[in-house]
Design an enzyme around this catalytic site. Structure first.
Site, PDB file in Angstrom:
ATOM      1  N   PHE A 180      14.055  -6.159  78.164  1.00  0.00           N
ATOM      2  CA  PHE A 180      13.385  -7.343  78.368  1.00  0.00           C
ATOM      3  C   PHE A 180      14.209  -8.478  78.984  1.00  0.00           C
ATOM      4  CE2 PHE A 180      15.545  -8.016  74.041  1.00  0.00           C
ATOM      5  CZ  PHE A 180      16.061  -9.082  74.147  1.00  0.00           C
ATOM      6  N   GLY A 234      12.375  -3.511  70.987  1.00  0.00           N
ATOM      7  CA  GLY A 234      13.146  -4.500  71.221  1.00  0.00           C
ATOM      8  C   GLY A 234      14.042  -3.929  72.293  1.00  0.00           C
ATOM      9  N   ASP A 235      15.024  -4.423  72.635  1.00  0.00           N
ATOM     10  CA  ASP A 235      16.021  -4.158  73.859  1.00  0.00           C
ATOM     11  C   ASP A 235      15.133  -3.441  74.912  1.00  0.00           C
ATOM     12  OD1 ASP A 235      17.834  -4.837  72.103  1.00  0.00           O
ATOM     13  OD2 ASP A 235      18.792  -3.055  71.929  1.00  0.00           O
ATOM     14  N   ASN A 236      15.374  -2.313  75.315  1.00  0.00           N
ATOM     15  CA  ASN A 236      14.370  -1.789  76.336  1.00  0.00           C
ATOM     16  C   ASN A 236      12.985  -1.412  76.362  1.00  0.00           C
ATOM     17  OD1 ASN A 236      17.284  -1.479  76.768  1.00  0.00           O
ATOM     18  ND2 ASN A 236      17.182  -0.535  78.799  1.00  0.00           N
ATOM     19  N   TRP A 237      12.267  -2.215  75.633  1.00  0.00           N
ATOM     20  CA  TRP A 237      11.008  -1.875  75.209  1.00  0.00           C
ATOM     21  C   TRP A 237       9.764  -2.256  76.115  1.00  0.00           C
ATOM     22  CZ3 TRP A 237       6.865  -5.231  72.859  1.00  0.00           C
ATOM     23  CH2 TRP A 237       7.200  -6.398  72.932  1.00  0.00           C
TER      24      TRP A 237
END
Lengths: 723, 723
Positions: free
Chosen positions: B219, B313-316
């Site tokens: 994100f 989350g993170d690289n979702w």
């Protein structure tokens, strides 16, 4: 010291001769007037005073009006919103209107003069698909879109003068006839108005001043079906409409108006709306007509050896004294109600008249003059506000309104007015025609500019609104301050640029209003000229939502000037770093107490260089930013108070890079002010409060000395060496 | 009662074998995981627990990434606003960006891929009139309009993974290498990702679950030149951009994107922006690509006999689980952070997976676990919020994150987690797969609809914002309440109408945002469908500035439904008559205390029939209105609290004409709730507070009895005759 007299007008009434004489003497009055509902006795008219007589041009002649119902004044009105639940929709367009005031116009073809609008889409409904049921005052739409809302804009007759209606209903005048307003634009009425004035002037030899209250068209004041106020706009041109006017407009301007140009989604072009070109054309058209007609009446008055005075209010539509045509009327004087500094300046700044008169509040009415109340307190407060403005630009006369007999029952009030009138004359005698020292020149920038000088943020004259007081305070602060004030419109800036002598430009108001400006801020020529001017050293103060129009990533189009913008939710993802409040600053040096009124939420600083001077949980309410060689100040609002006035003055001087000029003719105590009149080598130290105040007084050299003033006191001093 | 075990995942770490064993047993955990920065010992991996291993797809392989700098991930970034003071303007477009994270892309021709915009007019500047000075990271505009503001949208490489960057800088990792994110869309990276996974799967036989953290694109998280967060958008697709992606987009969708479609005036299409068609197309395009690629990786995991779990989350980015393509990934499980009921429902409602897991807060990090602090309090608060949602739709597993050794130092916390895990399993064991009784079905209507289920009003996951908490409370209240919740987009309503089973539609948000809707409210088909549905008995709740778009004399386009509108200043001339507050009302029967949060000013009642339930100096904050056979409720805001939750539930039942249904499976005490599970003939009375509570409990027949619950207690009871 020789006691001065004159320059004061009193209302009088029947059976009040001796007391009138006494008050004439004590208050030094030199003019007497009647009112709507009071008459003067013959003996009173023989006193040593000018006689003002209230004159109604376009009402109080029902014998005439009833003979010419087709010449009754008209309005365009919008029905309530009606939602269709099927394809047939019945619109009861008179719903919510007062049938004693309003009657639909069936004389002129509704198919031609009315407009049905689909308010869900904004489209005009083809007249072929609706018809009017006159018996029921109903309009039936036959091919409605289900679940759309519709309104009907209908032409109506206004058969009761709004001021008389208000007085009638407020005072329970029972079966006293309703005064029918007739339209000066119509042939019989126009003739009648002139014929009657000629006759009246002859029949009233005792009258010295014809006090027109006022001319042809009342500001928009509409009542509801319960006989209560429904719509009031002190600037509203609503009642100036007629088929004849619309036809003449088309002839003159080359295009026809739609009903919607007048109805304006039900907002009726209030002064808060950014005016459309059509509406500006319309008011220009009406002003021109009114000025021509007024001029003829004034000439008749002059021919009879009397003076013509106009009351700024009631039927004043078309006579706006800061408009283009007022000078053509040859009016001798304007009188208006004065409740504070701003309303005083509306009157005292009027150009092209021999004299101005302010009718000071409070009225001698039972709402203030009742047993147990002390009217002196209110009178003192009003006088302190008005006096500030008087020190800058005095009225030529003051007066009072209401029942003199009522005021007479309050001896302390009679004493206090004696003091006011004396003090007024003393001020006037010293400073009339003398330019006061001003440290700064400011321009208030909005859609109206000069036309509505001192009239920004006003709905109904003198009335407080929650949504306006935070801006009205700007005018009130300026009205009595050490600043020269001009009013600029956006069009002025676009077409003529910014006058050379301006120090600071102020743009203040809620987003989208005529005062903030709305969509005009997308005009690059406007932002170019302002940025250029500020960048080269100009000052800019934005209050509330200045230059607000969401466009290209900015909400405030002058965000780069202001150093702040408003978070609309779109940039929550962007961190806001600049959140430190400055410890001290020139602007806040005299007072840390700043009441910003209603406030604006979510204002944040854009740049490191933005100096935050005040913020709370809701965001920044006071900040300053450099911009090239110029400076800006942002304020969330500015209700009137001594603290805010001082803060504002400091902000103005700061924005103008005139910090070193501030402490000239300056009082350290925020409740005091110094007004200097260098042409006459005098200055006044004024206590604007009802308590004793001690202040350092800075004269023109910046040298200070200490002065103590009693409550409300003015001390006049002689300048040394003109400084 | 037999003690349950399982369904709990613990983080572990090196040299912590015995304590891990103890906690596994006490908390009944059946899975262990490593973290970013911690590894599991061999012995730990041999315990009787599933092993989750964190896996980074597109980073932590600098040896590869450094060989393919042209495949580093990219972003479109906007420069700061630069104002021209002459015709030449130098834009230092990297100003404010962090050069350790961002590097301009000079590989692809700036003239083709960059965009210079005159932000004063909105016009794109012809590339012929500017050039880039690569040495200085400067763009020079040669024919600028003086006093206009310009921005440069430039393509850049993002050379540091944002999560690792955050951890690196927060924990002072010094010269630990910066992990370079590479782009799965590029040929070498794509191959590397797959090859490496094959190899890794072989090399990690102990791993049962591959915990992808996450896949390809982080994100949007951008730092400033000082290495502090500059921009964070949990939903931001910013880092999924590349020349290859833009070219593939054009091929697929038949038109090319402009940089501005991504940059969006510097707002970067945050979830608060009403999404443009181009942006919706773009995220659809990315989702489709990501899903295809993820599917391949998941297949490899499955082929190796392991499970694939995705961290939400993170690289979702591109894996949005409520989107159209998530089901294609064949993912086994999703895990996400849970701090309250809303974040629990984001996870537990995810379709198409075998199981879901919530990583409960607090993290075992020193910000909570420090000497003198009692982490039990925070854990209890979070558990109470999460448990409400669990009672409606349970997670399949819970877990914790951080340093287990740190938590171990707080024995009371260890005890409390033992209680939580036990209670979780008890709830799960009873109600998994059982539909809870719901009294009402609501739809939340905004621009995003189902795609962002439970994710409205979120900027950064789990983070409080002043501008959002007044709306976020709606989701939090619903997350654990007796209501079925669906999410509708405006397009759903326009194209497919309103599903038959909806009782109440909710539109909530600030004007102009995707949540309120902005200009979509001018679409008559939207207002038609809503009005028709409500008129025929539907319920509508508007919160904040529902249906706000100023058009044709209305600000709220559903003003006639709501019975209220907002005064913008344009209708100050119109009197507001309807100002009486109702003495009592069904909606406010349980609590008179209503905290509406940030509030909305100047809301006024339009009609006599509007029932005002709460107002203050700023206007109405709670009202209800009939509309045909339907009903509406207006609320200024709804921060989460027990009081507001109750008020909201009553408003929902009232709007739906279901007043008589309210007191079924209902607790009189606002701190308690009743959840009924008729299929298993049980119900639970829950104390949502940390104090003892006594409440009347209404069962399905409406018959009541009194229950006293200890702090945070749940009491399970058997339904009599299924009621």
């Amino acid at each position: 010291m020789k006691k001065l007299s004159g320059r004061v007008t009193l209302p009088s009434e029947e059976n009040f001769l001796n007391e009138t004489k006494e008050l004439l003497s004590r208050w030094g009055a030199d003019a007497l007037r009647d009112s709507d509902g009071t008459k003067l006795d013959k003996e009173i008219k023989q006193l040593n005073a000018k006689i003002y007589t209230t004159y109604f041009v376009a009402r109080s002649h029902n014998e005439f009006a009833e003979q010419h119902p087709e010449e009754i004044q008209q309005l365009y009105l919008m029905s309530q919103y009606h939602m269709a639940t099927g394809t047939k929709l019945e619109v009861t367009f008179m719903k919510g209107y007062f049938d004693e005031q309003i009657e639909p116009d069936y004389v002129h073809d509704p198919k031609k003069w009315w407009e049905v609008i689909d308010r869900t889409t904004g489209e005009v409904v083809n007249p072929d698909s609706w018809e009017v049921n006159q018996a029921e005052n109903q309009l039936v739409i036959h091919q409605a879109q289900p679940w759309h809302e519709y309104t009907v804009s209908f032409l109506a007759y206004m058969k009761w003068d709004p001021t008389q209606m208000y007085n009638h209903m407020t005072n329970d005048w029972g079966d006293k006839p309703h005064e029918i307003p007739f339209d000066a634009r119509q042939p019989y009425s126009n003739q009648f108005i002139k014929d009657y004035l000629v006759k009246w002037l002859k029949e009233n030899p005792d009258t010295d001043v014809v006090r027109f209250t006022t001319f042809f068209y009342h500001f928009t004041l509409i009542f509801n079906h319960l006989g209560k106020e429904k719509f009031v706009d002190w600037f509203g041109y609503g009642a100036s409409v007629s088929v004849a006017a619309l036809q003449a407009f088309e002839k003159e301007k080359g295009y026809s108006l739609r009903p919607e140009d007048i109805v304006d989604q039900g907002y009726y072009n209030t002064t808060f709306r950014v005016p459309s070109t059509a509406y500006l054309d319309y008011i220009d058209f009406i002003q021109q007509f009114v000025a021509q007609e007024v001029k003829e009446l004034v000439e008749m008055v002059h021919d009879s050896g009397k003076e013509a005075m106009m009351f700024l209010g009631d039927n004043w539509i078309g006579t706006e004294p800061y408009g283009n045509y007022f000078k053509d009327t040859d009016m001798d004087a304007v009188v208006g109600s004065v409740g504070d500094g701003t309303t005083l300046r509306i009157i005292s700044d009027i150009p092209h008249v021999a004299y101005t008169e302010g009718r000071l509040l409070p009225y001698f009415f039972p709402d203030t003059f009742y047993e147990g109340n002390d009217p002196v307190i209110e009178a003192n407060e009003i006088w302190l506000s008005a006096r500030r403005a008087m020190m800058r630009k005095p009225l030529d006369r003051i007066g009072y309104g209401g029942y003199l007999s009522l005021a007479y029952k309050f001896p302390a009030f009679v004493d206090y007015v004696e003091h006011i009138t004396e003090e007024f004359r003393e001020i006037y005698d010293k400073i009339k025609g003398v330019k006061p020292y001003t440290g700064i020149k400011v321009a208030i920038l909005n859609a109206w500019g000069q036309l509505r000088s001192w009239q920004a943020h006003t709905v109904a004259h003198g009335k407080w609104y929650k949504q306006t007081y935070s801006y009205y305070g700007i005018l009130e602060a300026l009205s009595g301050s050490n600043a020269e004030v001009t009013f600029l419109s956006f069009d002025d800036v676009i077409h003529h640029g910014i006058p050379d002598d301006i120090d600071v430009i102020i743009n203040a108001g809620d987003a989208g209003t005529a005062f903030s400006g709305g969509e005009i801020w997308k005009e690059s020529v406007l932002t170019e000229k302002l940025r250029e001017w500020i960048y080269h050293g100009g000052g800019f103060i934005g209050i509330g939502e200045p230059s607000a129009y969401h466009h290209e990533g900015r909400y405030f189009q002058l965000a780069n000037v202001l150093g702040v913008d408003k978070e609309l939710g779109f940039s929550l993802s962007t961190n806001k770093y600049f959140t430190d409040t400055a410890d001290s600053h020139f602007i806040t040096d005299d007072t840390k107490v700043f009441h910003f009124g209603e406030g604006i939420k979510n204002i944040y600083a854009l740049e490191q260089q933005t100096t935050i001077l005040g913020q709370n949980d809701d965001g920044i309410y006071l900040a300053s930013s450099p911009f090239g060689s110029g400076r800006s100040v942002y304020m969330a609002g500015l209700p009137y108070s001594h603290e805010n006035t001082r803060l504002f003055m400091r902000a103005l001087f700061f924005a103008a890079h005139k910090e070193r000029e501030l402490k000239k003719w300056y009082a350290s105590n925020i409740h005091c002010e110094v007004h200097a009149y260098l042409e006459i080598n005098m200055y006044a130290v004024v206590n604007n409060s009802m308590e004793t105040q001690t202040t350092n007084v800075y004269v023109g050299t910046g040298i200070e000395h200490v002065v103590t003033l009693g409550p409300s006191e003015i001390i006049w001093e002689v300048c040394k060496d003109g400084r």
